[in-house]
Design a protein around this motif. Structure first.
Motif, mmCIF file in Angstrom:
data_model
loop_
_atom_site.group_PDB
_atom_site.id
_atom_site.type_symbol
_atom_site.label_atom_id
_atom_site.label_comp_id
_atom_site.label_asym_id
_atom_site.label_seq_id
_atom_site.Cartn_x
_atom_site.Cartn_y
_atom_site.Cartn_z
ATOM 1 N N ASP A 235 0.821 -1.217 0.000
ATOM 2 C CA ASP A 235 0.000 0.000 0.000
ATOM 3 C C ASP A 235 0.853 1.264 0.000
ATOM 4 O O ASP A 235 0.429 2.301 -0.525
ATOM 5 N N ALA A 236 2.058 1.186 0.579
ATOM 6 C CA ALA A 236 2.914 2.364 0.685
ATOM 7 C C ALA A 236 3.727 2.619 -0.576
ATOM 8 O O ALA A 236 4.301 3.706 -0.738
ATOM 9 N N LEU A 237 3.786 1.640 -1.457
ATOM 10 C CA LEU A 237 4.556 1.788 -2.691
ATOM 11 C C LEU A 237 3.668 2.350 -3.802
ATOM 12 O O LEU A 237 2.538 1.891 -3.985
ATOM 13 N N PRO A 238 4.161 3.305 -4.564
ATOM 14 C CA PRO A 238 3.331 3.907 -5.612
ATOM 15 C C PRO A 238 3.063 2.999 -6.803
ATOM 16 O O PRO A 238 2.049 3.140 -7.482
ATOM 17 N N HIS A 239 3.971 2.033 -7.072
ATOM 18 C CA HIS A 239 3.815 1.155 -8.234
ATOM 19 C C HIS A 239 4.099 -0.279 -7.791
ATOM 20 O O HIS A 239 5.219 -0.770 -7.914
ATOM 21 N N SER A 240 3.090 -0.948 -7.259
ATOM 22 C CA SER A 240 3.326 -2.238 -6.608
ATOM 23 C C SER A 240 2.271 -3.267 -6.988
ATOM 24 O O SER A 240 1.106 -2.941 -7.226
ATOM 25 N N ARG A 241 2.721 -4.530 -7.044
ATOM 26 C CA ARG A 241 1.841 -5.678 -7.213
ATOM 27 C C ARG A 241 2.074 -6.603 -6.022
ATOM 28 O O ARG A 241 3.227 -6.866 -5.644
ATOM 29 N N LEU A 242 0.993 -7.097 -5.414
ATOM 30 C CA LEU A 242 1.081 -7.994 -4.265
ATOM 31 C C LEU A 242 0.624 -9.387 -4.671
ATOM 32 O O LEU A 242 -0.440 -9.551 -5.280
ATOM 33 N N VAL A 243 1.441 -10.399 -4.327
ATOM 34 C CA VAL A 243 1.092 -11.794 -4.615
ATOM 35 C C VAL A 243 1.287 -12.607 -3.342
ATOM 36 O O VAL A 243 2.334 -12.521 -2.687
ATOM 37 N N GLU A 244 0.274 -13.408 -2.997
ATOM 38 C CA GLU A 244 0.353 -14.281 -1.823
ATOM 39 C C GLU A 244 0.368 -15.738 -2.289
ATOM 40 O O GLU A 244 -0.493 -16.147 -3.067
ATOM 41 N N PHE A 245 1.339 -16.501 -1.794
ATOM 42 C CA PHE A 245 1.484 -17.909 -2.163
ATOM 43 C C PHE A 245 0.852 -18.798 -1.095
ATOM 44 O O PHE A 245 1.172 -18.678 0.093
ATOM 45 N N ASP A 246 -0.015 -19.691 -1.529
ATOM 46 C CA ASP A 246 -0.684 -20.596 -0.597
ATOM 47 C C ASP A 246 0.272 -21.698 -0.154
ATOM 48 O O ASP A 246 0.960 -22.326 -0.972
#
Length: 264
Positions: free
Chosen positions: A228-239
């Motif tokens: 959320d704090a990064l201006p250009h970010s993608r978040l991926v969660e690995f199960d």
């Protein structure tokens, strides 16, 4: 082995493998440079650059004189020195404390992209009651260095509990040699406890923030906060992957990185 020098003459050694876009791998915690051994074969399209963090086997002579307040900036400086030294504009891939270092360095270094697996950032409610550095310091001062490092392992690597810590340590490749690093780990933990994530990180490069469902909940929350704090970010969660994700499951993580970087 190659060497890069800081402006003040100090140097850092690193391994460079293969050719391609430069990718600097920054290990975290008490992991040695060999942490990345399972990962590198899955990143053959890149020129992987694997340094040892200052104080963890590098050529820096003054780590014993470095205060907790200076640790993070010191490590960000060495990453910037590496970024300036390599051919081409590098990508930074950091794990845990290495991910936090990558984010700090990227504010002042020219980088193509950042990959951050569970940065060592404490949520406010967690950070306010964190006292691992104080506990470690008391044990070290009491001459109980092994216990100090075991406390770190128990609270950081196994925060949800472990049935037989001594048996786990007996199989851990860096035990008991890592006990020599007790003071450096103490300084690192105090730096983490004092670090406050800003509402907005001053990082222009695109970032991929990774986390796993089997790691500590507070680090998953922190990964989301960093995203959320990064201006250009993608978040991926690995199960089903833990905090040791890059070494534990290098193939799916490398595939996600390749997909992300292929769009940059």
């Amino acid at each position: 082995m190659q060497t890069t020098r800081f402006k003040d003459g100090r140097r850092v050694e690193y391994e460079r493998r293969s050719d391609g876009r430069p990718l600097i791998l920054l290990h975290g915690g008490m992991a040695p440079r060999e942490y990345w051994t399972p990962v590198v074969p899955h990143l053959e399209e890149y020129a992987t650059i694997v340094p040892q963090r200052p104080g963890f086997g590098t050529c820096l002579d003054d780590t014993a004189e470095t205060s907790a307040d200076e640790v993070l900036e010191r490590e960000a400086r060495y990453v910037r020195a590496l970024a300036d030294d390599v051919d081409g504009v590098p990508i930074l891939f950091g794990h845990s404390y290495g991910a936090l270092t990558a984010l700090e360095a990227a504010a002042d270094a020219a980088v193509d992209a950042i990959v951050a697996y569970e940065p060592a950032v404490l949520p406010d409610e967690f950070r306010k009651r964190a006292d691992l550095a104080d506990r470690m310091e008391a044990l070290i001062e009491d001459g109980r260095r092994h216990e100090a490092v075991k406390r770190y392992v128990k609270l950081v690597l196994h925060p949800d509990g472990i049935d037989d810590l001594d048996a786990w340590l007996a199989e851990w490749p860096v035990w008991p040699d890592c006990v020599d690093l007790a003071e450096e780990v103490l300084r690192m933990n105090r730096a983490v406890e004092r670090y406050r994530l800003p509402d907005s990180l001053d990082v222009d490069a695109p970032a991929l923030v990774l986390t796993g469902t089997d790691g500590p909940d507070f680090l998953r929350n922190s990964a989301r906060a960093v995203h959320d704090a990064l201006p250009h970010s993608r978040l991926v969660e690995f199960d089903g992957i833990s905090h040791s994700g890059p070494a534990e499951a290098p193939e799916p993580i490398a595939a996600e990185i390749e997909s992300f970087l292929g769009r940059q």
